[in-house]
Design a protein around this motif. Structure first.
Motif, PDB file in Angstrom:
ATOM      1  N   GLN A   4       0.805  -1.210  -0.188  1.00 19.12           N
ATOM      2  CA  GLN A   4       0.230   0.018  -0.025  1.00 19.12           C
ATOM      3  C   GLN A   4       0.764   1.284  -0.110  1.00 19.12           C
ATOM      4  O   GLN A   4       0.605   2.386  -0.651  1.00 19.12           O
ATOM      5  CB  GLN A   4      -0.909   0.042   1.080  1.00 19.12           C
ATOM      6  CG  GLN A   4      -2.005   1.273   1.358  1.00 19.12           C
ATOM      7  CD  GLN A   4      -2.845   1.332   2.224  1.00 19.12           C
ATOM      8  OE1 GLN A   4      -2.941   0.335   2.963  1.00 19.12           O
ATOM      9  NE2 GLN A   4      -3.690   2.020   2.194  1.00 19.12           N
ATOM     10  N   VAL A   7       2.119   1.925  -3.684  1.00 24.51           N
ATOM     11  CA  VAL A   7       1.183   2.396  -4.395  1.00 24.51           C
ATOM     12  C   VAL A   7       0.729   3.880  -4.062  1.00 24.51           C
ATOM     13  O   VAL A   7       0.688   4.765  -5.048  1.00 24.51           O
ATOM     14  CB  VAL A   7      -0.149   1.601  -4.169  1.00 24.51           C
ATOM     15  CG1 VAL A   7      -1.374   2.274  -4.682  1.00 24.51           C
ATOM     16  CG2 VAL A   7      -0.064   0.082  -4.709  1.00 24.51           C
ATOM     17  N   LEU A   8       0.823   4.385  -2.911  1.00 28.49           N
ATOM     18  CA  LEU A   8       0.734   5.731  -2.442  1.00 28.49           C
ATOM     19  C   LEU A   8       1.797   6.439  -3.079  1.00 28.49           C
ATOM     20  O   LEU A   8       1.519   7.744  -3.529  1.00 28.49           O
ATOM     21  CB  LEU A   8       0.614   5.836  -0.640  1.00 28.49           C
ATOM     22  CG  LEU A   8      -0.695   5.266  -0.176  1.00 28.49           C
ATOM     23  CD1 LEU A   8      -0.316   5.442   1.171  1.00 28.49           C
ATOM     24  CD2 LEU A   8      -1.825   6.208  -0.741  1.00 28.49           C
ATOM     25  N   GLU A  13      -1.874  12.556  -3.636  1.00 32.84           N
ATOM     26  CA  GLU A  13      -2.922  12.464  -2.556  1.00 32.84           C
ATOM     27  C   GLU A  13      -3.378  13.923  -1.981  1.00 32.84           C
ATOM     28  O   GLU A  13      -2.488  15.086  -2.295  1.00 32.84           O
ATOM     29  CB  GLU A  13      -2.710  11.785  -1.363  1.00 32.84           C
ATOM     30  CG  GLU A  13      -2.486  10.627  -1.639  1.00 32.84           C
ATOM     31  CD  GLU A  13      -2.582   9.639  -0.149  1.00 32.84           C
ATOM     32  OE1 GLU A  13      -3.379   9.332   0.563  1.00 32.84           O
ATOM     33  OE2 GLU A  13      -1.237   9.519   0.179  1.00 32.84           O
ATOM     34  N   HIS A  43     -16.197   5.146  -5.101  1.00 32.71           N
ATOM     35  CA  HIS A  43     -16.311   3.525  -4.601  1.00 32.71           C
ATOM     36  C   HIS A  43     -17.495   3.039  -4.027  1.00 32.71           C
ATOM     37  O   HIS A  43     -18.350   3.869  -3.789  1.00 32.71           O
ATOM     38  CB  HIS A  43     -15.142   3.442  -3.570  1.00 32.71           C
ATOM     39  CG  HIS A  43     -15.491   4.510  -2.334  1.00 32.71           C
ATOM     40  ND1 HIS A  43     -16.222   4.054  -1.340  1.00 32.71           N
ATOM     41  CD2 HIS A  43     -14.839   5.710  -2.150  1.00 32.71           C
ATOM     42  CE1 HIS A  43     -16.203   5.175  -0.425  1.00 32.71           C
ATOM     43  NE2 HIS A  43     -15.442   6.063  -0.886  1.00 32.71           N
ATOM     44  N   GLU A  47     -15.749   0.518   0.931  1.00 31.13           N
ATOM     45  CA  GLU A  47     -14.506   0.810   0.476  1.00 31.13           C
ATOM     46  C   GLU A  47     -14.221   2.174   0.598  1.00 31.13           C
ATOM     47  O   GLU A  47     -14.457   3.024   1.327  1.00 31.13           O
ATOM     48  CB  GLU A  47     -14.422   0.052  -0.861  1.00 31.13           C
ATOM     49  CG  GLU A  47     -14.719  -1.301  -1.126  1.00 31.13           C
ATOM     50  CD  GLU A  47     -15.054  -1.550  -2.712  1.00 31.13           C
ATOM     51  OE1 GLU A  47     -15.357  -0.547  -3.388  1.00 31.13           O
ATOM     52  OE2 GLU A  47     -15.151  -2.972  -2.715  1.00 31.13           O
ATOM     53  N   TRP A  49     -10.720   4.887  -1.500  1.00 31.86           N
ATOM     54  CA  TRP A  49     -10.086   5.205  -2.871  1.00 31.86           C
ATOM     55  C   TRP A  49      -9.277   3.844  -3.413  1.00 31.86           C
ATOM     56  O   TRP A  49      -9.203   3.839  -4.573  1.00 31.86           O
ATOM     57  CB  TRP A  49      -9.169   6.455  -2.847  1.00 31.86           C
ATOM     58  CG  TRP A  49      -7.943   6.276  -2.042  1.00 31.86           C
ATOM     59  CD1 TRP A  49      -7.563   6.329  -0.921  1.00 31.86           C
ATOM     60  CD2 TRP A  49      -6.799   5.712  -2.648  1.00 31.86           C
ATOM     61  NE1 TRP A  49      -6.400   6.231  -0.496  1.00 31.86           N
ATOM     62  CE2 TRP A  49      -5.683   5.510  -1.699  1.00 31.86           C
ATOM     63  CE3 TRP A  49      -6.242   5.222  -3.982  1.00 31.86           C
ATOM     64  CZ2 TRP A  49      -4.416   5.202  -1.831  1.00 31.86           C
ATOM     65  CZ3 TRP A  49      -4.948   4.749  -4.052  1.00 31.86           C
ATOM     66  CH2 TRP A  49      -3.921   4.725  -2.914  1.00 31.86           C
ATOM     67  N   TYR A  50      -8.641   3.164  -2.427  1.00 29.79           N
ATOM     68  CA  TYR A  50      -7.753   2.130  -2.625  1.00 29.79           C
ATOM     69  C   TYR A  50      -8.242   1.067  -3.714  1.00 29.79           C
ATOM     70  O   TYR A  50      -7.629   0.516  -4.295  1.00 29.79           O
ATOM     71  CB  TYR A  50      -7.320   1.546  -1.474  1.00 29.79           C
ATOM     72  CG  TYR A  50      -6.082   0.717  -1.594  1.00 29.79           C
ATOM     73  CD1 TYR A  50      -4.933   1.170  -1.964  1.00 29.79           C
ATOM     74  CD2 TYR A  50      -6.237  -0.701  -1.547  1.00 29.79           C
ATOM     75  CE1 TYR A  50      -3.677   0.074  -2.101  1.00 29.79           C
ATOM     76  CE2 TYR A  50      -5.232  -1.652  -1.614  1.00 29.79           C
ATOM     77  CZ  TYR A  50      -3.966  -1.022  -1.963  1.00 29.79           C
ATOM     78  OH  TYR A  50      -2.753  -2.092  -2.247  1.00 29.79           O
ATOM     79  N   SER A  51      -9.641   0.986  -3.534  1.00 24.15           N
ATOM     80  CA  SER A  51     -10.189   0.020  -4.536  1.00 24.15           C
ATOM     81  C   SER A  51     -10.100   0.345  -5.910  1.00 24.15           C
ATOM     82  O   SER A  51     -10.376  -0.618  -6.876  1.00 24.15           O
ATOM     83  CB  SER A  51     -12.034   0.264  -4.341  1.00 24.15           C
ATOM     84  OG  SER A  51     -12.008  -0.181  -3.023  1.00 24.15           O
ATOM     85  N   ARG A  53      -7.006   1.635  -7.084  1.00 25.42           N
ATOM     86  CA  ARG A  53      -5.711   1.733  -7.641  1.00 25.42           C
ATOM     87  C   ARG A  53      -5.065   1.372  -8.974  1.00 25.42           C
ATOM     88  O   ARG A  53      -4.356   1.938  -9.646  1.00 25.42           O
ATOM     89  CB  ARG A  53      -4.841   1.240  -6.475  1.00 25.42           C
ATOM     90  CG  ARG A  53      -5.031  -0.447  -6.376  1.00 25.42           C
ATOM     91  CD  ARG A  53      -4.452  -1.010  -4.892  1.00 25.42           C
ATOM     92  NE  ARG A  53      -4.545  -2.626  -5.072  1.00 25.42           N
ATOM     93  CZ  ARG A  53      -5.723  -2.998  -4.589  1.00 25.42           C
ATOM     94  NH1 ARG A  53      -6.809  -2.292  -4.457  1.00 25.42           N
ATOM     95  NH2 ARG A  53      -5.776  -4.487  -4.597  1.00 25.42           N
ATOM     96  N   ASP A  69     -12.683   9.413  -1.662  1.00 27.73           N
ATOM     97  CA  ASP A  69     -13.018   9.154  -0.665  1.00 27.73           C
ATOM     98  C   ASP A  69     -14.320   9.702  -0.571  1.00 27.73           C
ATOM     99  O   ASP A  69     -14.552  10.900  -0.091  1.00 27.73           O
ATOM    100  CB  ASP A  69     -12.141   9.089   0.673  1.00 27.73           C
ATOM    101  CG  ASP A  69     -11.073   8.173   0.752  1.00 27.73           C
ATOM    102  OD1 ASP A  69     -10.737   7.216  -0.150  1.00 27.73           O
ATOM    103  OD2 ASP A  69     -10.041   8.327   1.660  1.00 27.73           O
ATOM    104  N   GLY A  74     -13.051   6.421   4.509  1.00 31.13           N
ATOM    105  CA  GLY A  74     -11.167   6.824   4.473  1.00 31.13           C
ATOM    106  C   GLY A  74     -11.018   8.032   5.272  1.00 31.13           C
ATOM    107  O   GLY A  74     -11.291   8.159   6.270  1.00 31.13           O
TER     108      GLY A  74
END
Length: 142
Positions: A4, A7-8, A13, A43, A47, A49-51, A53, A69, A74
């Motif tokens: 994670q 990915v960030l 962000e 999303h 969930e 935002w990560y959904s 990615r 989000d 989130g």
């Protein structure tokens, strides 16, 4: 957790203060250059935002891709009162977020709960939608 964090680092962000009476702050992750057409990702439950990615990475060459989000999820603000989650509030959030990002229209993609919101945005504000993609949620008239 290391995955994670990696990915960030690949995306930007931000916390955006939306110019509306609510004064809420919304967290989003963006990829792609500013000025490209906007693809806004909403999303599902429960969930965040990560959904999105993989879609952020896939579509960033052609779009400014923003995974939001939603209100109460989130790192976005979560109002305490139940009436703050009425559909008219959620629809206003998306309209105001689009404006705050500097866009008047977008490709809107929603999954599950985000799909319901996406349908309602398309019904209430069709001029804001270039393309609509809804995953796992029926048309509101069903």
């Amino acid at each position: 957790m290391a995955h994670q964090l990696r990915v960030l680092a690949a995306f930007s962000e931000d916390l955006s203060s939306v110019p509306e009476d609510s004064g809420l702050r919304f967290h989003y992750v963006a990829a792609g250059e500013r000025g490209k057409p906007l693809m806004l990702l909403l999303h599902g439950f429960p969930e965040f935002w990560y959904s999105w990615r993989h879609q952020l990475r896939e579509f960033k060459s052609e779009y400014r891709v923003v995974a939001l989000d939603l209100r109460g999820y989130g790192e976005s603000d979560a109002p305490a009162h139940q009436e703050s989650y009425k559909l008219d509030c959620l629809i206003a959030d998306i309209k105001d977020i689009l404006d705050s990002l500097g866009y008047s229209k977008c490709v809107l993609i929603g999954h599950d709960w985000g799909g319901m919101i996406a349908w309602l945005i398309a019904v209430c504000y069709p001029e804001m939608i270039m393309k609509l993609i809804v995953i796992n949620f029926p048309h509101p008239s069903v």
